[in-house]
Design a protein around this motif. Structure first.
Motif, PDB file in Angstrom:
ATOM      1  N   ARG A 135       0.829  -1.205   0.000  1.00  0.00           N
ATOM      2  CA  ARG A 135       0.000   0.000   0.000  1.00  0.00           C
ATOM      3  C   ARG A 135       0.862   1.254   0.000  1.00  0.00           C
ATOM      4  NH1 ARG A 135      -2.785  -3.024   4.044  1.00  0.00           N
ATOM      5  NH2 ARG A 135      -4.770  -3.857   3.281  1.00  0.00           N
ATOM      6  N   THR A 136       1.930   1.231   0.789  1.00  0.00           N
ATOM      7  CA  THR A 136       2.824   2.384   0.821  1.00  0.00           C
ATOM      8  C   THR A 136       3.444   2.642  -0.551  1.00  0.00           C
ATOM      9  OG1 THR A 136       3.329   1.932   3.149  1.00  0.00           O
ATOM     10  CG2 THR A 136       4.853   3.358   1.944  1.00  0.00           C
ATOM     11  N   ILE A 139       0.780   4.155  -2.921  1.00  0.00           N
ATOM     12  CA  ILE A 139       0.473   5.561  -2.624  1.00  0.00           C
ATOM     13  C   ILE A 139       1.652   6.456  -2.969  1.00  0.00           C
ATOM     14  CG2 ILE A 139      -0.079   7.160  -0.757  1.00  0.00           C
ATOM     15  CD1 ILE A 139      -1.654   4.937   0.566  1.00  0.00           C
ATOM     16  N   ARG A 140       2.876   5.984  -2.694  1.00  0.00           N
ATOM     17  CA  ARG A 140       4.044   6.788  -3.039  1.00  0.00           C
ATOM     18  C   ARG A 140       4.173   6.965  -4.546  1.00  0.00           C
ATOM     19  NH1 ARG A 140       5.870  10.448   0.255  1.00  0.00           N
ATOM     20  NH2 ARG A 140       6.068   9.676   2.395  1.00  0.00           N
ATOM     21  N   HIS A 142       1.690   6.932  -6.669  1.00  0.00           N
ATOM     22  CA  HIS A 142       0.622   7.859  -7.043  1.00  0.00           C
ATOM     23  C   HIS A 142       0.998   9.296  -6.672  1.00  0.00           C
ATOM     24  CE1 HIS A 142      -3.585   8.726  -8.039  1.00  0.00           C
ATOM     25  NE2 HIS A 142      -3.571   9.571  -7.012  1.00  0.00           N
ATOM     26  N   VAL A 177      -2.781  13.240  -0.764  1.00  0.00           N
ATOM     27  CA  VAL A 177      -2.120  11.944  -0.899  1.00  0.00           C
ATOM     28  C   VAL A 177      -0.937  11.835   0.063  1.00  0.00           C
ATOM     29  CG1 VAL A 177      -0.973  10.374  -2.510  1.00  0.00           C
ATOM     30  CG2 VAL A 177      -2.876  11.774  -3.290  1.00  0.00           C
ATOM     31  N   GLU A 180      -2.249  10.684   3.362  1.00  0.00           N
ATOM     32  CA  GLU A 180      -2.551   9.246   3.329  1.00  0.00           C
ATOM     33  C   GLU A 180      -1.277   8.415   3.330  1.00  0.00           C
ATOM     34  OE1 GLU A 180      -4.812   5.857   3.397  1.00  0.00           O
ATOM     35  OE2 GLU A 180      -5.415   7.952   3.683  1.00  0.00           O
ATOM     36  N   ALA A 181      -0.250   8.903   2.636  1.00  0.00           N
ATOM     37  CA  ALA A 181       1.032   8.187   2.609  1.00  0.00           C
ATOM     38  C   ALA A 181       1.670   8.156   3.991  1.00  0.00           C
ATOM     39  CB  ALA A 181       1.971   8.838   1.603  1.00  0.00           C
ATOM     40  N   THR A 184      -0.172   5.551   6.048  1.00  0.00           N
ATOM     41  CA  THR A 184       0.140   4.199   5.593  1.00  0.00           C
ATOM     42  C   THR A 184       1.556   3.793   5.980  1.00  0.00           C
ATOM     43  OG1 THR A 184      -1.344   4.570   3.713  1.00  0.00           O
ATOM     44  CG2 THR A 184       0.126   2.684   3.585  1.00  0.00           C
ATOM     45  N   LEU A 367      -6.377   5.073  -7.721  1.00  0.00           N
ATOM     46  CA  LEU A 367      -5.759   4.814  -6.415  1.00  0.00           C
ATOM     47  C   LEU A 367      -6.709   4.032  -5.515  1.00  0.00           C
ATOM     48  CD1 LEU A 367      -3.500   5.211  -4.363  1.00  0.00           C
ATOM     49  CD2 LEU A 367      -4.525   7.412  -3.755  1.00  0.00           C
ATOM     50  N   LEU A 371      -5.973   0.263  -3.951  1.00  0.00           N
ATOM     51  CA  LEU A 371      -6.012   0.003  -2.513  1.00  0.00           C
ATOM     52  C   LEU A 371      -7.135  -0.976  -2.164  1.00  0.00           C
ATOM     53  CD1 LEU A 371      -5.349   3.575  -1.084  1.00  0.00           C
ATOM     54  CD2 LEU A 371      -3.732   1.693  -1.377  1.00  0.00           C
TER      55      LEU A 371
END
Length: 402
Positions: A135-136, A139-140, A142, A177, A180-181, A184, A367, A371
């Motif tokens: 997940r990390t 997100i990174r 993205h 984002v 959220e990162a 996460t 995204l 997820l």
């Protein structure tokens, strides 16, 4: 020159290998269950107690030795040596031994059930470690895309090709984002620490591979679950303890000795034989029988309930895993093709064929889909762990996750 090129190439290869992070599979992580891990040792306390109880039940009672000396003033002196022993011939020892053996079997099967529960916990820790890291990464990746778009938007705004509103909206999207990162990454750090706490031999830079979702055959041949076997032996143990409580009469204590009487005119001596037999007139083990009967009823009820629930759990766990596995694999495959959607949406925005709102909505949807696919995969892994617990054994990890 060629030799110098080869040396540089070898140096680059060795440098990349030195910085390569070791990958750890789920099977490698679970290898600690095959050794003397503290988590396994902590589960064996009941088994050790049951072994001690079995040894205690099989031991013979100790004999009692005694010596008496009487020497009244002006009278005869008397000395007596005596040894007494109660032979275990009243059936109590046999019932106690059988109850202890049943308790030992129950503890042994309970330990196997606890080992399976520990395996499930380790698998959960490994899955959290692996999927939070994924997940990390998602997100990174993205976040990097949005930051590049925001930088391009600011460059176009400075050159007068576009308004600064689009660049600010992209910056705000990047900030969302980033938050959220951060959350996460905190979860990933915690999951990694909890997993590595179990496996101390792993290096600090180890990376967890995504656990597979094994194919499930139509039939699962499973032996009787260890926890059900433990409940059965608990019933047997309670029955033998009830029989032990019903034995009222004890074998008499047998005594043997030698007595010597010293008088002024003569000395007399000879053997002494005694028998002591407790009579069960008042205390007839009434509390022991009441307690044993209650324990037997409770053990039989636990076995019945566990057997009914075991069958229902196995059917439900199997159906849940089959459905979640198929959905998770399909979601992962669909999410893997979302790169083309991102490229298409980015290209049309750069060409002025779509609005920024459409681009941001597309990126947000991609995204969320990625997820959601990882969340569904984690739920399927949990369903497989539940299936193992319902089956009462570790299921083979054969099959491809495709």
């Amino acid at each position: 020159m060629v030799r110098l090129f080869h040396l540089v190439l070898v140096a680059v290869l060795f440098s990349s290998l030195a910085h390569a992070q070791p990958r750890v599979s789920e099977e490698e992580f679970l290898s600690i269950l095959r050794g003397p891990h503290p988590g396994l040792v902590a589960l064996s306390e009941r088994l050790g107690t049951a072994r001690a109880e079995r040894v205690r039940a099989g031991l013979l009672p100790n004999p009692v030795g005694g010596f008496e000396r009487e020497a009244p003033r002006g009278g005869a002196e008397q000395s007596r040596w005596r040894i007494a022993w109660t032979p275990p011939l009243d059936g109590r020892r046999g019932a106690a031994v059988r109850a202890a053996e049943a308790g030992l079997q129950a503890a042994s099967h309970e330990l196997e059930a606890s080992r399976l529960s520990l395996r499930s916990e380790l698998r959960q820790r490994f899955a959290e470690w692996s999927l939070t890291a994924e997940r990390t990464a998602v997100i990174r990746s993205h976040l990097g895309l949005i930051e590049r778009l925001a930088e391009q938007g600011r460059a176009r705004a400075r050159s007068g090709e576009a308004s600064g509103l689009a660049a600010r909206r992209l910056a705000l999207a990047a900030l969302e984002v980033q938050a959220e990162a951060a959350r996460t990454e905190a979860s990933a750090t915690n999951a990694r620490a909890l997993a590595l706490a179990w496996h101390r031999e792993l290096s600090a830079d180890a990376q967890a591979e995504r656990p597979p979702l094994p194919f499930l055959p139509d039939t699962i041949r499973t032996p009787l679950r260890s926890d059900l076997l433990a409940r059965r032996f608990e019933v047997e143990q309670a029955r033998w303890k009830l029989r032990l409580g019903r034995r009222l009469f004890q074998f008499p204590e047998l005594g043997f000795g030698w007595q010597r009487i010293d008088e002024q005119i003569a000395t007399r001596e000879g053997p002494v034989v005694s028998v002591s037999w407790p009579l069960p007139l008042f205390e007839r083990q009434q509390p022991e029988r009441i307690e044993a009967a209650a324990r037997l009823s409770a053990a039989e009820a636990r076995l019945e309930l566990a057997s009914i629930r075991a069958g229902a759990k196995l059917v439900a766990a199997r159906a849940a895993y089959q459905g979640l596995r198929q959905a998770a694999l399909q979601a992962i495959e669909t999410a893997a093709g979302s790169d083309q959607v991102v490229e298409s949406a980015t290209a049309t925005f750069r060409l002025g064929e779509s609005r920024l709102t459409d681009l941001l909505e597309t990126l947000r949807s991609v995204l969320a889909a990625r997820l959601a696919a990882l969340d569904l995969y984690e739920t399927a892994l949990e369903a497989h762990r539940n299936l193992e617990l319902a089956a009462g054994r570790a299921l083979p990890a054969d099959g491809e996750s495709r």
